[in-house]
Design a protein around this motif. Structure first.
Motif, PDB file in Angstrom:
ATOM      1  N   UNK A 236     -53.553   8.399 -79.774  1.00  0.00           N
ATOM      2  CA  UNK A 236     -54.584   9.496 -80.284  1.00  0.00           C
ATOM      3  C   UNK A 236     -53.775  10.837 -80.424  1.00  0.00           C
ATOM      4  N   UNK A 237     -54.267  11.848 -81.291  1.00  0.00           N
ATOM      5  CA  UNK A 237     -53.696  12.937 -81.762  1.00  0.00           C
ATOM      6  C   UNK A 237     -53.563  13.934 -80.751  1.00  0.00           C
ATOM      7  N   UNK A 238     -54.294  13.796 -79.637  1.00  0.00           N
ATOM      8  CA  UNK A 238     -54.473  14.889 -78.464  1.00  0.00           C
ATOM      9  C   UNK A 238     -53.084  14.689 -77.635  1.00  0.00           C
ATOM     10  N   UNK A 239     -52.010  15.603 -77.814  1.00  0.00           N
ATOM     11  CA  UNK A 239     -50.864  15.555 -76.937  1.00  0.00           C
ATOM     12  C   UNK A 239     -50.953  16.060 -75.644  1.00  0.00           C
ATOM     13  N   UNK A 240     -52.174  16.529 -75.250  1.00  0.00           N
ATOM     14  CA  UNK A 240     -52.375  17.362 -73.991  1.00  0.00           C
ATOM     15  C   UNK A 240     -52.007  16.402 -72.891  1.00  0.00           C
ATOM     16  N   UNK A 241     -51.355  16.828 -71.895  1.00  0.00           N
ATOM     17  CA  UNK A 241     -50.999  16.224 -70.590  1.00  0.00           C
ATOM     18  C   UNK A 241     -51.970  16.493 -69.510  1.00  0.00           C
ATOM     19  N   UNK A 242     -52.891  16.092 -69.445  1.00  0.00           N
ATOM     20  CA  UNK A 242     -54.068  16.352 -68.673  1.00  0.00           C
ATOM     21  C   UNK A 242     -53.555  16.359 -66.990  1.00  0.00           C
ATOM     22  N   UNK A 243     -52.827  15.373 -66.570  1.00  0.00           N
ATOM     23  CA  UNK A 243     -52.273  15.035 -65.536  1.00  0.00           C
ATOM     24  C   UNK A 243     -51.373  16.428 -64.923  1.00  0.00           C
ATOM     25  N   UNK A 244     -50.977  17.149 -65.805  1.00  0.00           N
ATOM     26  CA  UNK A 244     -50.204  18.267 -65.350  1.00  0.00           C
ATOM     27  C   UNK A 244     -50.945  19.637 -65.274  1.00  0.00           C
ATOM     28  N   UNK A 245     -52.058  19.634 -65.180  1.00  0.00           N
ATOM     29  CA  UNK A 245     -52.827  20.833 -65.227  1.00  0.00           C
ATOM     30  C   UNK A 245     -52.780  21.255 -63.637  1.00  0.00           C
ATOM     31  N   UNK A 246     -52.727  20.591 -62.679  1.00  0.00           N
ATOM     32  CA  UNK A 246     -52.853  20.919 -61.418  1.00  0.00           C
ATOM     33  C   UNK A 246     -51.437  21.555 -60.881  1.00  0.00           C
ATOM     34  N   UNK A 247     -50.533  20.792 -61.502  1.00  0.00           N
ATOM     35  CA  UNK A 247     -49.081  21.200 -60.915  1.00  0.00           C
ATOM     36  C   UNK A 247     -48.911  22.551 -61.734  1.00  0.00           C
ATOM     37  N   UNK A 248     -49.339  22.983 -62.798  1.00  0.00           N
ATOM     38  CA  UNK A 248     -49.084  24.215 -63.508  1.00  0.00           C
ATOM     39  C   UNK A 248     -50.113  25.221 -63.370  1.00  0.00           C
ATOM     40  N   UNK A 249     -51.246  25.022 -62.338  1.00  0.00           N
ATOM     41  CA  UNK A 249     -52.220  26.134 -62.315  1.00  0.00           C
ATOM     42  C   UNK A 249     -51.609  27.256 -61.610  1.00  0.00           C
ATOM     43  N   UNK A 250     -50.602  27.121 -60.736  1.00  0.00           N
ATOM     44  CA  UNK A 250     -50.035  28.475 -60.243  1.00  0.00           C
ATOM     45  C   UNK A 250     -49.416  29.435 -61.273  1.00  0.00           C
ATOM     46  N   UNK A 251     -49.083  28.925 -62.388  1.00  0.00           N
ATOM     47  CA  UNK A 251     -48.613  29.670 -63.409  1.00  0.00           C
ATOM     48  C   UNK A 251     -49.742  30.842 -64.003  1.00  0.00           C
ATOM     49  N   UNK A 252     -51.040  30.400 -63.839  1.00  0.00           N
ATOM     50  CA  UNK A 252     -52.176  30.954 -64.378  1.00  0.00           C
ATOM     51  C   UNK A 252     -52.390  32.395 -63.812  1.00  0.00           C
ATOM     52  N   UNK A 253     -52.698  33.287 -64.595  1.00  0.00           N
ATOM     53  CA  UNK A 253     -53.079  34.569 -64.212  1.00  0.00           C
ATOM     54  C   UNK A 253     -54.204  35.180 -65.155  1.00  0.00           C
ATOM     55  N   UNK A 254     -54.984  36.103 -64.565  1.00  0.00           N
ATOM     56  CA  UNK A 254     -55.914  37.011 -65.562  1.00  0.00           C
ATOM     57  C   UNK A 254     -55.592  38.288 -65.845  1.00  0.00           C
ATOM     58  N   UNK A 255     -54.261  38.708 -65.732  1.00  0.00           N
ATOM     59  CA  UNK A 255     -53.728  39.740 -66.320  1.00  0.00           C
ATOM     60  C   UNK A 255     -52.124  39.737 -66.474  1.00  0.00           C
ATOM     61  N   UNK A 256     -51.718  40.563 -67.108  1.00  0.00           N
ATOM     62  CA  UNK A 256     -49.965  40.815 -67.116  1.00  0.00           C
ATOM     63  C   UNK A 256     -49.708  42.109 -67.042  1.00  0.00           C
TER      64      UNK A 256
END
Length: 256
Positions: A236-256
């Motif tokens: 399918x054309x969706x290249x998103x790796x959904x399994x990586x969401x949790x491991x990358x969650x610490x990267x997220x932020x609501x401000x910079x």
């Protein structure tokens, strides 16, 4: 009304594999072919954006129309659906490719670029490849598998946003053991560039390398092909790796 089947490839409109696919497809419905004028292998999902496209009619019959386009396989699909198909295609086919498009080869393949483009347009689509690079390859052994898969998809359809990457071993029809649903094997091209010097003393480089797949497991396409099976990989054309969401969650932020 008969199904309308749109066919393209990346080996060019004169390729023997394309002719074989057209003959099988005509058993199921009306056919429109829009294929590259010349070989367009390795084009992946590329589009032509720096010049206009030209199309010429190769053959026009009641149930079969063949056109050649001087663009990429993806160009062929987009242009044919918009301007050259008399109605919405029931199925888009690409191939039969001269050579494998298994495992990592799907990333580079013009054959599969066309298939993925058709999927983004909401059309059921299948790419077929025979593990034989010879321009004069014998396609007779793979045709029963091609016929079976086309018939199944026309009858049952495919899941939304899913297309099929079908690879067929270089065997006689009676020697093919069956069809397996597989995942892509973990493999790679170990590439290198060979530097040479032309007669004017200028350097140039040829891409070389070899395909490496270490220990493919029994559910992979490379294992199936090596053991006499047709491999069918749903993609399918969706290249998103959904399994990586949790491991990358610490990267997220609501401000910079």
């Amino acid at each position: 009304m008969k199904p309308l089947i749109l066919i393209t490839n990346d080996d060019g409109v004169a390729a023997k594999g394309l002719r074989a696919l057209v003959e099988v497809a005509m058993e199921f419905g009306d056919v429109v072919v829009m294929a590259p004028t010349a070989n367009a292998s390795g084009q992946s999902h590329s589009l032509t954006t720096t010049r206009p496209l030209r199309v010429h009619e190769v053959k026009k019959e009641e149930y079969r129309s063949i056109y050649a386009c001087d663009g990429t396989p993806v160009d062929c699909v987009k242009l044919a659906v918009e301007y050259f198909c008399p109605r919405q295609p029931s199925l888009v086919l690409s191939g039969i490719n001269h050579g494998s498009n298994s495992s990592i080869n799907v990333l580079y393949s013009g054959t599969m670029g066309a298939v993925i483009e058709a999927t983004t347009l909401g059309l059921d689509s299948i790419g077929f490849s025979l593990l034989n690079h010879n321009p004069e390859a014998d396609f007779s052994g793979c045709l029963p598998s091609v016929r079976h898969i086309i018939g199944y998809v026309l009858k049952h359809g495919l899941p939304t946003d899913v297309s099929l990457n079908v690879n067929i071993p270089r065997l006689d029809a009676g020697a093919i053991k069956g069809i397996k649903i597989c995942h892509e094997a973990k493999a790679q091209w170990r590439d290198s560039f060979e530097k040479r010097i032309d007669p004017q003393g200028r350097p140039y480089w040829w891409l070389t390398g070899k395909f490496v797949c270490d220990n493919p497991d029994e559910t992979s396409d490379e294992w199936a092909l090596a053991n006499g099976y047709v491999s069918v990989v749903p993609i399918h054309p969706d290249f998103t790796c959904y399994e990586a969401f949790n491991s990358l969650k610490p990267m997220t932020t609501d401000s910079l």
